[in-house]
Design a protein around this motif. Structure first.
Motif, PDB file in Angstrom:
ATOM      1  N   PRO A 108      12.987 -23.191 -56.797  1.00 41.07           N
ATOM      2  CA  PRO A 108      12.164 -23.992 -55.875  1.00 41.07           C
ATOM      3  C   PRO A 108      12.631 -23.924 -54.420  1.00 41.07           C
ATOM      4  O   PRO A 108      11.806 -23.827 -53.511  1.00 41.07           O
ATOM      5  N   CYS A 111       8.031 -20.409 -47.821  1.00 38.93           N
ATOM      6  CA  CYS A 111       6.819 -21.053 -47.279  1.00 38.93           C
ATOM      7  C   CYS A 111       7.045 -21.508 -45.836  1.00 38.93           C
ATOM      8  O   CYS A 111       6.114 -21.491 -45.021  1.00 38.93           O
ATOM      9  N   GLU A 112       8.276 -21.930 -45.529  1.00 38.00           N
ATOM     10  CA  GLU A 112       8.568 -22.347 -44.147  1.00 38.00           C
ATOM     11  C   GLU A 112       8.512 -21.160 -43.183  1.00 38.00           C
ATOM     12  O   GLU A 112       8.187 -21.318 -42.010  1.00 38.00           O
ATOM     13  N   ASP A 159       4.561 -30.100 -52.774  1.00 38.39           N
ATOM     14  CA  ASP A 159       5.671 -30.994 -52.431  1.00 38.39           C
ATOM     15  C   ASP A 159       6.919 -30.505 -53.180  1.00 38.39           C
ATOM     16  O   ASP A 159       7.175 -30.899 -54.330  1.00 38.39           O
ATOM     17  N   PHE A 160       7.666 -29.595 -52.535  1.00 38.72           N
ATOM     18  CA  PHE A 160       8.838 -29.000 -53.187  1.00 38.72           C
ATOM     19  C   PHE A 160       9.948 -30.019 -53.393  1.00 38.72           C
ATOM     20  O   PHE A 160      10.700 -29.918 -54.357  1.00 38.72           O
ATOM     21  N   ASN A 161      10.065 -31.000 -52.463  1.00 43.51           N
ATOM     22  CA  ASN A 161      11.151 -31.972 -52.613  1.00 43.51           C
ATOM     23  C   ASN A 161      10.994 -32.764 -53.914  1.00 43.51           C
ATOM     24  O   ASN A 161      11.963 -33.020 -54.616  1.00 43.51           O
ATOM     25  N   GLY A 171       1.494 -22.420 -51.791  1.00 43.71           N
ATOM     26  CA  GLY A 171       2.828 -22.951 -51.506  1.00 43.71           C
ATOM     27  C   GLY A 171       2.864 -23.893 -50.316  1.00 43.71           C
ATOM     28  O   GLY A 171       3.704 -24.796 -50.263  1.00 43.71           O
ATOM     29  N   HIS A 172       1.943 -23.720 -49.365  1.00 45.80           N
ATOM     30  CA  HIS A 172       1.955 -24.576 -48.175  1.00 45.80           C
ATOM     31  C   HIS A 172       1.500 -26.004 -48.499  1.00 45.80           C
ATOM     32  O   HIS A 172       1.617 -26.893 -47.662  1.00 45.80           O
ATOM     33  N   LYS A 179      10.374 -22.755 -51.338  1.00 47.26           N
ATOM     34  CA  LYS A 179      10.162 -23.695 -50.224  1.00 47.26           C
ATOM     35  C   LYS A 179      10.497 -23.013 -48.891  1.00 47.26           C
ATOM     36  O   LYS A 179       9.723 -23.109 -47.917  1.00 47.26           O
ATOM     37  N   THR A 180      11.626 -22.307 -48.849  1.00 46.40           N
ATOM     38  CA  THR A 180      12.050 -21.727 -47.565  1.00 46.40           C
ATOM     39  C   THR A 180      11.181 -20.519 -47.192  1.00 46.40           C
ATOM     40  O   THR A 180      10.945 -20.283 -46.007  1.00 46.40           O
TER      41      THR A 180
END
Ligand SMILES: Cc1cc2nc3c(=O)[nH]c(=O)nc-3n(C[C@H](O)[C@H](O)[C@H](O)COP(=O)(O)OP(=O)(O)OC[C@H]3O[C@@H](n4cnc5c(N)ncnc54)[C@H](O)[C@@H]3O)c2cc1C
Ligand code: FES
Length: 294
Positions: free
Chosen positions: A204, A211-212, A263-265, A259-260, A208-209
């Motif tokens: 994950p 996607c950033e 909610d990865f958190n 992915g954008h 997440k990164t």
């Protein structure tokens, strides 16, 4: 007790014989299993849920490859806890008790143009059938494969065969670029490489990164989510994730999502819920196995 014809038929129907087994890297194994009904219908992006034996938990594993003619499927798994360690002990010619699948929605494979397939660790296994299908659909495939260290890289040859370009990264710099997959992707974008879509498949935090990195450039990024799953059929709710503020079940609504919008958190937090119990069960299992062999 004499087995009836009916029991024999059921036993045959429900057992999945292991036909081949190979070590790909420390604690990462490939298994080819006889499962003709699943091989017949499998598509990239889908997965199965297996139960090794009667006491086993149900665990999801991605369909890495399949051969309809031979009636076989290929699974690749990393030994991280009780069920994957148990699976690794199933010998060639022995059987896995249950395999349910194919599950989940297939990847949306079409001609996009230039596609980046960014993957890390054992998840390269999940990325491989997608990269292969994207290549077969006429896309230019630029793959970025990462691992913590060189000897944990898997399917390098296979990824190269289905990619126009292959970039390797390792966290410790033992092979390829020293750093993370997202850094390679960022550099490619900064150097002027354009992408019509990015597939990011891995832990994950890696998805997440990635996607950033893609968000500011407006590059659509598809991720394949890996929450805990139980039934794999949308009934238990174990795999719930939050996408665009709405609850989705990764097993039936995914496993792939934009992915954008994920909610990865929350995903990372939910994956950690059972960590103490999983660790305790793993220690108990490993001690029992050790005592059995002493
Ligand atoms: C759709 C899907 C496809 C998957 N495909 C593969 C695959 O092809 N190959 C593969 O090796 N794994 C895959 N996974 C992850 C795999 O299901 C877990 O590693 C497995 O369930 C762990 O079971 P266990 O009993 O061995 O370990 P557990 O005791 O359940 O877990 C041990 C540790 O492993 C980690 N873990 C557990 N579950 C997951 C998970 N779902 N995702 C990431 N880390 C986890 C956690 O750190 C946990 O503490 C997939 C998961 C999903 C949801
Ligand atoms: S695993 Fe039960 S709803 Fe998805």
């Amino acid at each position: 007790m004499q087995k009836t014809e009916c029991t024999r038929v059921l036993e045959t129907a429900n057992t999945y014989k292991v036909l081949a087994k190979e070590d790909l890297a420390p604690q990462i194994k490939l298994m080819t299993v006889h499962a003709p009904d699943i091989a017949e219908k499998a598509q990239p992006g889908q997965f199965v849920i297996i139960r090794v034996d009667e006491k086993g938990e149900r665990i999801p594993l991605t369909l890495v490859d399949w051969e309809k003619e031979k009636g076989t499927i290929t699974l690749i798994f990393q030994e991280v806890g009780v069920s994957t360690r148990k699976l690794s002990t199933v010998a060639v010619e022995d059987a896995i008790l249950n395999i349910v699948g194919p599950l989940g929605n297939p990847s949306d494979i079409r001609h996009y143009g230039t596609v980046a397939v960014a993957c890390g660790g054992v998840a390269t296994a999940a990325a491989y059938p997608i990269a292969k299908a994207l290549k077969q659909s006429g896309n230019k495939v630029i793959s970025i494969v990462g691992a913590r260290t060189a000897n944990l890289l898997i399917l390098e040859k296979e990824m190269k065969a289905v990619s126009d370009e292959l970039h390797i990264s390792t966290d410790d710099g033992s092979k390829g670029y020293k750093g993370f997959v997202r850094d390679v992707l960022r550099t490619l974008i900064e150097e002027g490489q354009s992408f019509d879509i990015v597939y990011a498949i891995g832990p994950p935090i890696m998805m997440k990164t990635v996607c950033e990195v893609t968000r500011p450039h407006g590059i659509k990024t598809i991720v394949s989510l890996n929450p805990v799953m139980v039934d794999g059929m949308g009934m238990c709710g174990a795999c719930r994730v939050s996408v665009d503020g709405k609850t989705q079940f990764a097993c039936v609504d995914g496993p792939e999502f934009d992915g954008h919008l994920v909610d990865f958190n929350l995903l990372i937090k939910r994956l950690k819920i059972y960590f103490p119990d999983e660790r305790k069960a793993d220690e108990l299992y490993q001690n029992t196995e050790k005592n059995r062999h002493e």
